[in-house]
Design a protein around this motif. Structure first.
Motif, PDB file in Angstrom:
ATOM      1  N   PHE A  28       4.507   0.307   6.291  1.00  0.00           N
ATOM      2  CA  PHE A  28       4.955  -0.990   6.802  1.00  0.00           C
ATOM      3  C   PHE A  28       4.057  -2.126   6.325  1.00  0.00           C
ATOM      4  CE2 PHE A  28       7.986   1.114   9.484  1.00  0.00           C
ATOM      5  CZ  PHE A  28       8.962   0.153   9.679  1.00  0.00           C
ATOM      6  N   SER A  29       2.777  -1.869   6.168  1.00  0.00           N
ATOM      7  CA  SER A  29       1.884  -2.898   5.639  1.00  0.00           C
ATOM      8  C   SER A  29       2.270  -3.252   4.204  1.00  0.00           C
ATOM      9  CB  SER A  29       0.427  -2.438   5.694  1.00  0.00           C
ATOM     10  OG  SER A  29       0.015  -2.197   7.019  1.00  0.00           O
ATOM     11  N   ALA A  30       2.474  -2.223   3.371  1.00  0.00           N
ATOM     12  CA  ALA A  30       2.868  -2.450   1.986  1.00  0.00           C
ATOM     13  C   ALA A  30       4.237  -3.108   1.892  1.00  0.00           C
ATOM     14  CB  ALA A  30       2.862  -1.126   1.217  1.00  0.00           C
ATOM     15  N   LEU A  31       5.171  -2.671   2.749  1.00  0.00           N
ATOM     16  CA  LEU A  31       6.514  -3.247   2.742  1.00  0.00           C
ATOM     17  C   LEU A  31       6.491  -4.724   3.128  1.00  0.00           C
ATOM     18  CD1 LEU A  31       9.563  -2.684   2.439  1.00  0.00           C
ATOM     19  CD2 LEU A  31       9.607  -2.102   4.870  1.00  0.00           C
ATOM     20  N   PHE A  32       5.711  -5.046   4.135  1.00  0.00           N
ATOM     21  CA  PHE A  32       5.612  -6.437   4.588  1.00  0.00           C
ATOM     22  C   PHE A  32       5.008  -7.311   3.486  1.00  0.00           C
ATOM     23  CE2 PHE A  32       3.639  -9.996   6.797  1.00  0.00           C
ATOM     24  CZ  PHE A  32       4.637 -10.391   7.653  1.00  0.00           C
ATOM     25  N   TYR A  57       0.681  -2.516  -2.742  1.00  0.00           N
ATOM     26  CA  TYR A  57       0.587  -1.058  -2.814  1.00  0.00           C
ATOM     27  C   TYR A  57      -0.875  -0.598  -2.805  1.00  0.00           C
ATOM     28  CZ  TYR A  57       5.351  -2.031  -4.122  1.00  0.00           C
ATOM     29  OH  TYR A  57       6.639  -2.503  -4.116  1.00  0.00           O
ATOM     30  N   ILE A  58      -1.758  -1.415  -3.378  1.00  0.00           N
ATOM     31  CA  ILE A  58      -3.184  -1.088  -3.320  1.00  0.00           C
ATOM     32  C   ILE A  58      -3.663  -1.113  -1.875  1.00  0.00           C
ATOM     33  CG2 ILE A  58      -5.495  -1.864  -3.958  1.00  0.00           C
ATOM     34  CD1 ILE A  58      -4.338  -2.943  -6.542  1.00  0.00           C
ATOM     35  N   ILE A  59      -3.274  -2.162  -1.162  1.00  0.00           N
ATOM     36  CA  ILE A  59      -3.691  -2.286   0.236  1.00  0.00           C
ATOM     37  C   ILE A  59      -3.078  -1.170   1.082  1.00  0.00           C
ATOM     38  CG2 ILE A  59      -3.474  -3.716   2.302  1.00  0.00           C
ATOM     39  CD1 ILE A  59      -3.848  -6.149   0.558  1.00  0.00           C
ATOM     40  N   GLY A  60      -1.801  -0.861   0.847  1.00  0.00           N
ATOM     41  CA  GLY A  60      -1.174   0.233   1.583  1.00  0.00           C
ATOM     42  C   GLY A  60      -1.872   1.554   1.343  1.00  0.00           C
ATOM     43  N   ALA A  61      -2.337   1.780   0.121  1.00  0.00           N
ATOM     44  CA  ALA A  61      -3.001   3.035  -0.217  1.00  0.00           C
ATOM     45  C   ALA A  61      -4.376   3.164   0.424  1.00  0.00           C
ATOM     46  CB  ALA A  61      -3.132   3.157  -1.738  1.00  0.00           C
ATOM     47  N   THR A  62      -4.976   2.039   0.822  1.00  0.00           N
ATOM     48  CA  THR A  62      -6.301   2.115   1.449  1.00  0.00           C
ATOM     49  C   THR A  62      -6.232   2.612   2.891  1.00  0.00           C
ATOM     50  OG1 THR A  62      -6.243  -0.181   2.250  1.00  0.00           O
ATOM     51  CG2 THR A  62      -7.102   0.190   0.024  1.00  0.00           C
ATOM     52  N   VAL A  63      -5.067   2.486   3.522  1.00  0.00           N
ATOM     53  CA  VAL A  63      -4.961   2.836   4.947  1.00  0.00           C
ATOM     54  C   VAL A  63      -5.261   4.309   5.201  1.00  0.00           C
ATOM     55  CG1 VAL A  63      -3.435   2.929   6.950  1.00  0.00           C
ATOM     56  CG2 VAL A  63      -3.379   0.944   5.435  1.00  0.00           C
ATOM     57  N   PRO A  64      -4.632   5.272   4.509  1.00  0.00           N
ATOM     58  CA  PRO A  64      -4.969   6.682   4.767  1.00  0.00           C
ATOM     59  C   PRO A  64      -6.444   6.997   4.532  1.00  0.00           C
ATOM     60  CG  PRO A  64      -2.940   6.521   3.493  1.00  0.00           C
ATOM     61  CD  PRO A  64      -3.534   5.146   3.519  1.00  0.00           C
ATOM     62  N   VAL A  65      -7.049   6.330   3.551  1.00  0.00           N
ATOM     63  CA  VAL A  65      -8.477   6.553   3.299  1.00  0.00           C
ATOM     64  C   VAL A  65      -9.306   6.094   4.493  1.00  0.00           C
ATOM     65  CG1 VAL A  65     -10.427   5.969   1.809  1.00  0.00           C
ATOM     66  CG2 VAL A  65      -8.143   6.308   0.812  1.00  0.00           C
ATOM     67  N   GLU A  66      -8.967   4.914   5.029  1.00  0.00           N
ATOM     68  CA  GLU A  66      -9.699   4.394   6.181  1.00  0.00           C
ATOM     69  C   GLU A  66      -9.505   5.282   7.406  1.00  0.00           C
ATOM     70  OE1 GLU A  66      -7.889   0.607   6.116  1.00  0.00           O
ATOM     71  OE2 GLU A  66      -9.404  -0.310   4.834  1.00  0.00           O
ATOM     72  N   ILE A  67      -8.281   5.809   7.574  1.00  0.00           N
ATOM     73  CA  ILE A  67      -8.029   6.714   8.699  1.00  0.00           C
ATOM     74  C   ILE A  67      -8.829   8.004   8.527  1.00  0.00           C
ATOM     75  CG2 ILE A  67      -6.269   8.012   9.936  1.00  0.00           C
ATOM     76  CD1 ILE A  67      -6.177   4.918  10.221  1.00  0.00           C
ATOM     77  N   TRP A  68      -8.941   8.484   7.300  1.00  0.00           N
ATOM     78  CA  TRP A  68      -9.736   9.684   7.037  1.00  0.00           C
ATOM     79  C   TRP A  68     -11.197   9.444   7.427  1.00  0.00           C
ATOM     80  CZ3 TRP A  68     -13.839  10.461   3.602  1.00  0.00           C
ATOM     81  CH2 TRP A  68     -14.260  11.792   3.465  1.00  0.00           C
ATOM     82  N   VAL A  69     -11.714   8.264   7.124  1.00  0.00           N
ATOM     83  CA  VAL A  69     -13.095   7.933   7.499  1.00  0.00           C
ATOM     84  C   VAL A  69     -13.234   7.937   9.021  1.00  0.00           C
ATOM     85  CG1 VAL A  69     -14.882   6.162   7.434  1.00  0.00           C
ATOM     86  CG2 VAL A  69     -13.516   6.614   5.393  1.00  0.00           C
ATOM     87  N   ILE A  70     -12.243   7.376   9.716  1.00  0.00           N
ATOM     88  CA  ILE A  70     -12.296   7.345  11.185  1.00  0.00           C
ATOM     89  C   ILE A  70     -12.302   8.758  11.755  1.00  0.00           C
ATOM     90  CG2 ILE A  70     -10.958   6.757  13.249  1.00  0.00           C
ATOM     91  CD1 ILE A  70     -10.107   4.200  11.863  1.00  0.00           C
ATOM     92  N   LEU A  71     -11.478   9.643  11.200  1.00  0.00           N
ATOM     93  CA  LEU A  71     -11.371  11.003  11.725  1.00  0.00           C
ATOM     94  C   LEU A  71     -12.607  11.841  11.408  1.00  0.00           C
ATOM     95  CD1 LEU A  71      -7.631  11.806  10.894  1.00  0.00           C
ATOM     96  CD2 LEU A  71      -8.607  11.171  13.109  1.00  0.00           C
ATOM     97  N   THR A  72     -13.243  11.585  10.278  1.00  0.00           N
ATOM     98  CA  THR A  72     -14.402  12.387   9.876  1.00  0.00           C
ATOM     99  C   THR A  72     -15.732  11.758  10.268  1.00  0.00           C
ATOM    100  OG1 THR A  72     -14.357  11.358   7.673  1.00  0.00           O
ATOM    101  CG2 THR A  72     -13.157  13.441   7.970  1.00  0.00           C
ATOM    102  N   ARG A  73     -15.741  10.432  10.465  1.00  0.00           N
ATOM    103  CA  ARG A  73     -16.959   9.720  10.847  1.00  0.00           C
ATOM    104  C   ARG A  73     -16.650   8.800  12.030  1.00  0.00           C
ATOM    105  NH1 ARG A  73     -18.150  12.938   7.570  1.00  0.00           N
ATOM    106  NH2 ARG A  73     -19.546  12.749   5.758  1.00  0.00           N
ATOM    107  N   PHE A 111      -2.326 -12.739  10.384  1.00  0.00           N
ATOM    108  CA  PHE A 111      -2.699 -12.200  11.693  1.00  0.00           C
ATOM    109  C   PHE A 111      -1.822 -11.010  12.059  1.00  0.00           C
ATOM    110  CE2 PHE A 111      -1.870 -11.999  16.247  1.00  0.00           C
ATOM    111  CZ  PHE A 111      -3.144 -11.768  16.732  1.00  0.00           C
ATOM    112  N   THR A 112      -0.510 -11.113  11.779  1.00  0.00           N
ATOM    113  CA  THR A 112       0.401 -10.011  12.108  1.00  0.00           C
ATOM    114  C   THR A 112      -0.007  -8.725  11.411  1.00  0.00           C
ATOM    115  OG1 THR A 112       2.292 -11.474  12.515  1.00  0.00           O
ATOM    116  CG2 THR A 112       2.781  -9.202  11.901  1.00  0.00           C
ATOM    117  N   VAL A 113      -0.251  -8.802  10.106  1.00  0.00           N
ATOM    118  CA  VAL A 113      -0.602  -7.605   9.342  1.00  0.00           C
ATOM    119  C   VAL A 113      -1.958  -7.061   9.786  1.00  0.00           C
ATOM    120  CG1 VAL A 113      -0.850  -6.640   7.041  1.00  0.00           C
ATOM    121  CG2 VAL A 113       0.665  -8.565   7.402  1.00  0.00           C
ATOM    122  N   SER A 114      -2.932  -7.950   9.992  1.00  0.00           N
ATOM    123  CA  SER A 114      -4.278  -7.516  10.384  1.00  0.00           C
ATOM    124  C   SER A 114      -4.264  -6.849  11.754  1.00  0.00           C
ATOM    125  CB  SER A 114      -5.233  -8.718  10.388  1.00  0.00           C
ATOM    126  OG  SER A 114      -5.350  -9.281   9.104  1.00  0.00           O
TER     127      SER A 114
END
Length: 256
Positions: free
Chosen positions: A95-99, A10-26, A63-66
């Protein structure tokens, strides 16, 4: 340490939206964020698997998740609608968190693990990852044209397809030798299909979806044959789904 592994999905799943926000803003940080996301996913699987102590051949799963997370993050750079970008980031996160949750249960709590949960969830992620890569490469061809030769994009497509096919077949309990042989054949075939589809005057999202359908058909039929589960109804179901999906994509596509 057990508690940390328990909440890690769940920690790793929660990092995804943050990383996407960085991509969209930077946007300039996109390559580094994509690499960082792939590394985070790889390390997460490694920690849950005990770096091989609790699960052999854990790198195939990592590899699949990455690939799924990194491919989705790169694809988001081609999406113009912020709302759709965040929706896709939620899809990747869930899906990352579920896997990873299925992986934790498989290793730490076998009694709670549902049979084939990793295999089925992994297949969705592998097909999705292939769509992300294919659509992104078609997008690159659309936006940069002659800056990157088509044959170079085809090689990237073929290598990506081979790795994802091998991972899917391995998780489907296909022998390593057969999985390697078929993944190389599949990589070559899908690279050829990529080059052929690149000449269609359709949006890159549609072209990517067509390649994902081809990938699904190849993996499904191969697994059915190798696991001796192929029958006439199974063959008809795969062919009917493939034909219907491609027909819908082509008649609803916006031709350029």
């Amino acid at each position: 340490m057990f508690f940390f592994r328990r909440i890690l999905p769940y920690i790793i799943g929660a990092t995804v939206p943050v990383e996407i926000w960085v991509i969209l803003t930077r946007p300039r940080l996109t390559p580094w964020v994509v690499i960082a996301e792939a590394v985070v996913m790889f390390i997460g699987v490694g920690i849950i698997a005990g770096w091989g102590k609790r699960l052999n051949e854990w790198r195939h799963i990592a590899f699949t998740v990455s690939f799924f997370a990194a491919g989705g993050s790169f694809f988001i750079t081609f999406i113009e609608t912020p709302l759709l970008s965040y929706a896709l980031s939620l899809y990747i996160a869930v899906f990352s968190a579920l896997f990873l949750e299925h992986l934790f249960r498989f290793i730490e709590r076998p009694s709670l693990y549902r049979p084939y949960a990793l295999e089925y969830t992994g297949l969705v992620m592998q097909i999705s990852a292939f769509y992300f890569v294919s659509a992104s490469l078609f997008g690159l061809r659309t936006f940069v044209r002659d800056a990157i030769p088509l044959w170079a994009l085809g090689i990237i497509e073929g290598v990506s397809a081979a790795f994802l096919a091998y991972s899917a077949l391995w998780m489907g309990k296909v022998r390593d030798s057969e999985a390697l042989r078929l993944s190389l054949i599949g990589g070559w075939a899908l690279a050829a299909l990529f080059v052929a589809h690149a000449w269609l005057p359709a949006a890159y999202t549609v072209l990517g979806a067509l390649l994902a359908v081809w990938m699904y058909l190849l993996l499904g039929l191969w697994r059915s044959v190798l696991l001796q589960k192929l029958s006439k109804p199974v063959l008809v179901r795969y062919l009917a789904f493939g034909a219907a999906a491609m027909f819908i994509l082509l008649i609803t596509a916006r031709w350029i």
